[in-house]
Write a protein that holds these residues in place. Structure first.
Motif, short mmCIF file in Angstrom:
data_model
loop_
_atom_site.label_atom_id
_atom_site.label_comp_id
_atom_site.label_asym_id
_atom_site.label_seq_id
_atom_site.Cartn_x
_atom_site.Cartn_y
_atom_site.Cartn_z
N ILE A 92 0.85 -1.21 0.00
CA ILE A 92 0.00 0.00 0.00
C ILE A 92 0.88 1.26 0.00
N GLY A 93 1.98 1.19 0.75
CA GLY A 93 2.89 2.33 0.83
C GLY A 93 3.44 2.72 -0.53
N HIS A 94 3.62 1.72 -1.39
CA HIS A 94 4.12 2.03 -2.73
C HIS A 94 3.05 2.65 -3.62
N LEU A 95 1.79 2.55 -3.19
CA LEU A 95 0.71 3.15 -3.97
C LEU A 95 0.25 4.47 -3.36
N GLN A 96 0.87 4.83 -2.22
CA GLN A 96 0.42 6.02 -1.50
C GLN A 96 0.49 7.26 -2.38
N ALA A 97 1.60 7.37 -3.16
CA ALA A 97 1.77 8.58 -3.99
C ALA A 97 0.65 8.67 -5.02
N THR A 120 14.96 13.37 0.83
CA THR A 120 14.42 12.00 0.92
C THR A 120 14.91 11.34 2.21
N ALA A 121 16.20 11.52 2.50
CA ALA A 121 16.76 10.95 3.73
C ALA A 121 16.05 11.57 4.95
N GLY A 122 15.82 12.89 4.90
CA GLY A 122 15.15 13.60 6.00
C GLY A 122 13.74 13.06 6.21
N LEU A 123 13.03 12.83 5.10
CA LEU A 123 11.67 12.30 5.20
C LEU A 123 11.69 10.91 5.85
N LEU A 153 -1.30 9.65 13.83
CA LEU A 153 -0.73 9.23 12.55
C LEU A 153 -1.40 9.98 11.40
N GLY A 154 -2.74 10.11 11.48
CA GLY A 154 -3.49 10.85 10.47
C GLY A 154 -3.06 12.32 10.44
N ALA A 155 -2.89 12.90 11.65
CA ALA A 155 -2.48 14.31 11.73
C ALA A 155 -1.09 14.49 11.14
N PHE A 156 -0.20 13.54 11.44
CA PHE A 156 1.16 13.59 10.88
C PHE A 156 1.09 13.48 9.35
N GLY A 157 0.23 12.54 8.86
CA GLY A 157 0.07 12.37 7.42
C GLY A 157 -0.39 13.65 6.76
N ALA A 158 -1.34 14.35 7.42
CA ALA A 158 -1.85 15.60 6.86
C ALA A 158 -0.76 16.67 6.87
N ALA A 159 0.04 16.68 7.95
CA ALA A 159 1.09 17.71 8.07
C ALA A 159 2.17 17.54 7.01
N ILE A 160 2.47 16.29 6.65
CA ILE A 160 3.57 16.13 5.69
C ILE A 160 3.11 16.01 4.23
N LEU A 161 1.80 16.13 3.99
CA LEU A 161 1.30 16.07 2.60
C LEU A 161 2.02 17.07 1.69
N LEU A 198 4.89 18.35 2.03
CA LEU A 198 6.30 17.94 1.90
C LEU A 198 6.44 16.81 0.88
N GLN A 199 5.51 15.86 0.96
CA GLN A 199 5.55 14.72 0.04
C GLN A 199 5.33 15.18 -1.39
N SER A 200 4.36 16.08 -1.58
CA SER A 200 4.08 16.57 -2.93
C SER A 200 5.28 17.34 -3.47
N LEU A 201 5.90 18.12 -2.59
CA LEU A 201 7.07 18.92 -2.98
C LEU A 201 8.22 18.00 -3.39
N LEU A 202 8.40 16.94 -2.62
CA LEU A 202 9.48 15.99 -2.88
C LEU A 202 9.25 15.28 -4.22
N GLN A 203 7.98 15.00 -4.50
CA GLN A 203 7.67 14.34 -5.77
C GLN A 203 7.98 15.27 -6.95
N VAL A 204 7.62 16.53 -6.80
CA VAL A 204 7.91 17.50 -7.86
C VAL A 204 9.41 17.62 -8.05
N GLU A 205 10.13 17.67 -6.92
CA GLU A 205 11.59 17.79 -6.95
C GLU A 205 12.20 16.57 -7.65
#
Lengths: 288, 257
Positions: free
Chosen positions: A206-211, A264-267, B12-20, B22-29
């Protein structure tokens, strides 16, 4: 009170225990896989050989570290309860979070050593194959101009080793520590190691589909609210493991910018910290 | 106990929302740096099967590509060109940033498969053999063009496309353009710039442009002053009737290739 002492002692003990369980025997399989692969590849062009050697070795490294992370972490809590060592330990002035931290550090140390040993083996095979191909190239180009020889040598060395492989390996290690920490969180409330392993394996996929789920959820597609609920839950509750799959593109020759590597490492480190904190929170209230 | 579990899931949900973000930014990067660009579509799912697709989704794109490449090699040994083309298609979809896969796939199609099609004894019609040959060359060209669009930051596939256009399609104008594009990259091998000039010289209507381009290369230094270049410059100076005083190659050393 000195908090690092007991933690380090538990970590050391966990590491020794895992080594005694012959966890490192997987290295034999890894060695057989890459040596066999390297011998089998002789009929391919050198570019193909190196590409496939890197593909299979780094892929195997990722599989082995992920398996060790999940299996070793899922097993320790039920085992300590069965052996009753957990009761002996926690009856001493050792807080529960320290016990968990020690265990996690022990597993991270094991993952670190395993990654290091596999990297050394992989790089040694790569270097040996490079030396063989270079010797063959030089023999074939006897009498050619220095420029032609240099160009051919450069082509071989470019196809073999590039410095980006190292950040790729570091990210494989960080991903495995993330999995260990996630499995620790699961095992903090699980009642059996089977449950933890199955759940961790499911979370891995599931983690691999999260994005993909996150993109769908955030793209604002005009659909019913309930069909966006599932991707939203996946995006919020699961880690984005795809972010740690840099090696696929590194093998292909893509250079990793330092900022991307550090972010990535930080995340990864952030995930490890948060999952550990949650595991400690749940475990602190668990009836043993 | 249950309270802590629910609290943990909430956190965990709150953490997920907080880093959304960051995750999107990392994907763009990552995508800006040419990472995570492989498209895993339903079409690919049909080609590699459920297990393969699951492996690709789980971060094992590159080992899967390697395994399929070995299959393609076996198909080559059995001269199953159609199967090879399909496997190359899959491998390059899985690993679009691998120049080796694009390059080798194009080479197998445009050189090996096209020659095999032309010499196919089972096909009595020469017209159909030639048509099949052209189709494979076109397939090779197509692999290189898609490889280039997936790797716009690399010169190697431009060079290979130039070679294919020059040797297989004899389209010297298009070949010149590809070599010229490759030569613009700082890490391009020095011979690519010469290749661009040689092909430009064969492109009708661009002879004078080619002369000035090759002349610049000649003046760039000793490394570019190879016999082929000097011979061509000398020939072009005669053909284009360049005044003696302006000629660069007239006093050059013996020009045996």
């Amino acid at each position: 009170m000195n908090t690092s002492g007991p933690t380090l002692a538990i970590a050391k003990n966990t590491f020794t225990e895992l080594v005694r369980q012959k966890v490192f025997f997987f290295l034999l399989i890894f060695a057989l896989l890459i040596i066999g692969n390297s011998a089998f590849m002789a009929k391919f062009s050198f570019q193909e050989q190196f590409q496939m050697l890197k593909d299979i070795s780094l892929g195997a490294m990722s599989v082995f570290t992920s398996l060790i992370a999940i299996l070793a972490t899922a097993n320790f809590l039920p085992k300590d309860m069965e052996d009753r060592t957990i009761y002996t330990l926690l009856s001493k002035p050792v807080p529960r979070y320290q016990y968990l931290l020690g265990k996690l550090l022990g597993i991270i140390a094991l993952l670190g050593v395993a990654t290091l040993l596999m990297s050394v083996l992989f790089l040694a095979i790569l270097w040996l194959r490079e030396s063989t191909v270079l010797a063959e190239t030089r023999a074939q180009l006897q009498g050619a101009s220095a420029e032609e020889i240099n160009s051919a040598v450069k082509e071989v060395t470019n196809a073999t080793f590039n410095a980006n492989l190292l950040p790729g390996i570091v990210i494989i290690f960080i991903k495995s520590t993330l999995l260990a920490s996630l499995t620790l969180f699961l095992s903090s409330f699980a009642t059996s190691s089977i449950f933890t392993i199955i759940m961790a394996a499911a979370l891995y996929f599931i983690g691999h589909l999260q994005a993909t789920a996150r993109e769908y959820w955030l793209s604002g597609v005009n659909v019913e609210w309930w069909s966006r609920l599932l991707p939203a839950l996946v995006a919020l509750l699961f880690p984005d493991l795809q972010a740690f799959n840099l090696t696929d593109d590194i093998i292909a020759g893509t250079a990793v910018p330092m900022a991307l590597f550090l972010n990535t490492a930080g995340l990864g480190i952030l995930y490890v910290t948060v999952y550990f904190a949650l595991a400690a929170l749940v475990f602190s209230g668990r009836e043993l | 106990m249950n309270g802590r579990k629910f609290l943990a899931i909430g956190l965990l949900g709150a953490f997920g929302a907080a880093i959304l973000p960051l995750q999107s930014l990392l994907q763009v990067e990552a995508q800006a740096a040419h990472f995570r660009k492989a498209g895993l579509s339903i079409d690919l799912r049909e080609r590699i099967g459920q297990a393969g697709f699951l492996a690709a989704l789980s971060g094992f794109r590159s080992p899967l590509a390697a395994i399929l490449w070995i299959k393609a090699h076996t198909a080559w040994e059995n001269t199953e060109w159609g199967r090879m083309a399909g496997l190359f298609e899959t491998v390059t979809t899985l690993q679009p940033r691998s120049l080796t896969y694009w390059d080798m796939a194009a080479w197998h199609m445009a050189w090996n498969a096209s020659v095999a099609a032309l010499q196919n004894e089972k096909q009595p019609s020469e017209a159909l053999r030639v048509r099949a040959q052209r189709a494979y060359i076109q397939l090779g060209k197509d692999f290189l063009e898609r490889g280039i669009s997936n790797n716009p930051d690399r010169p190697e596939l431009h060079v290979q496309l130039g070679v294919l256009l020059r040797d297989k399609l004899e389209d010297h104008c298009a070949a010149a353009n590809e070599f010229f594009k490759a030569a613009q990259f700082p890490d391009a091998p020095p011979y690519v710039a010469r290749f661009a000039g040689y092909e430009m010289a064969k492109c009708p209507g661009r002879e004078r442009e080619a002369y000035h381009y090759l002349r610049q290369l000649y003046q760039a230094g000793e490394k570019q002053r190879l016999p082929t270049l000097i011979n061509l410059l000398r020939k072009m100076e005669n053909d284009l009737d360049i005044p003696q005083a302006d000629r660069v190659a007239s006093g050059a050393e013996s020009l045996e290739d």
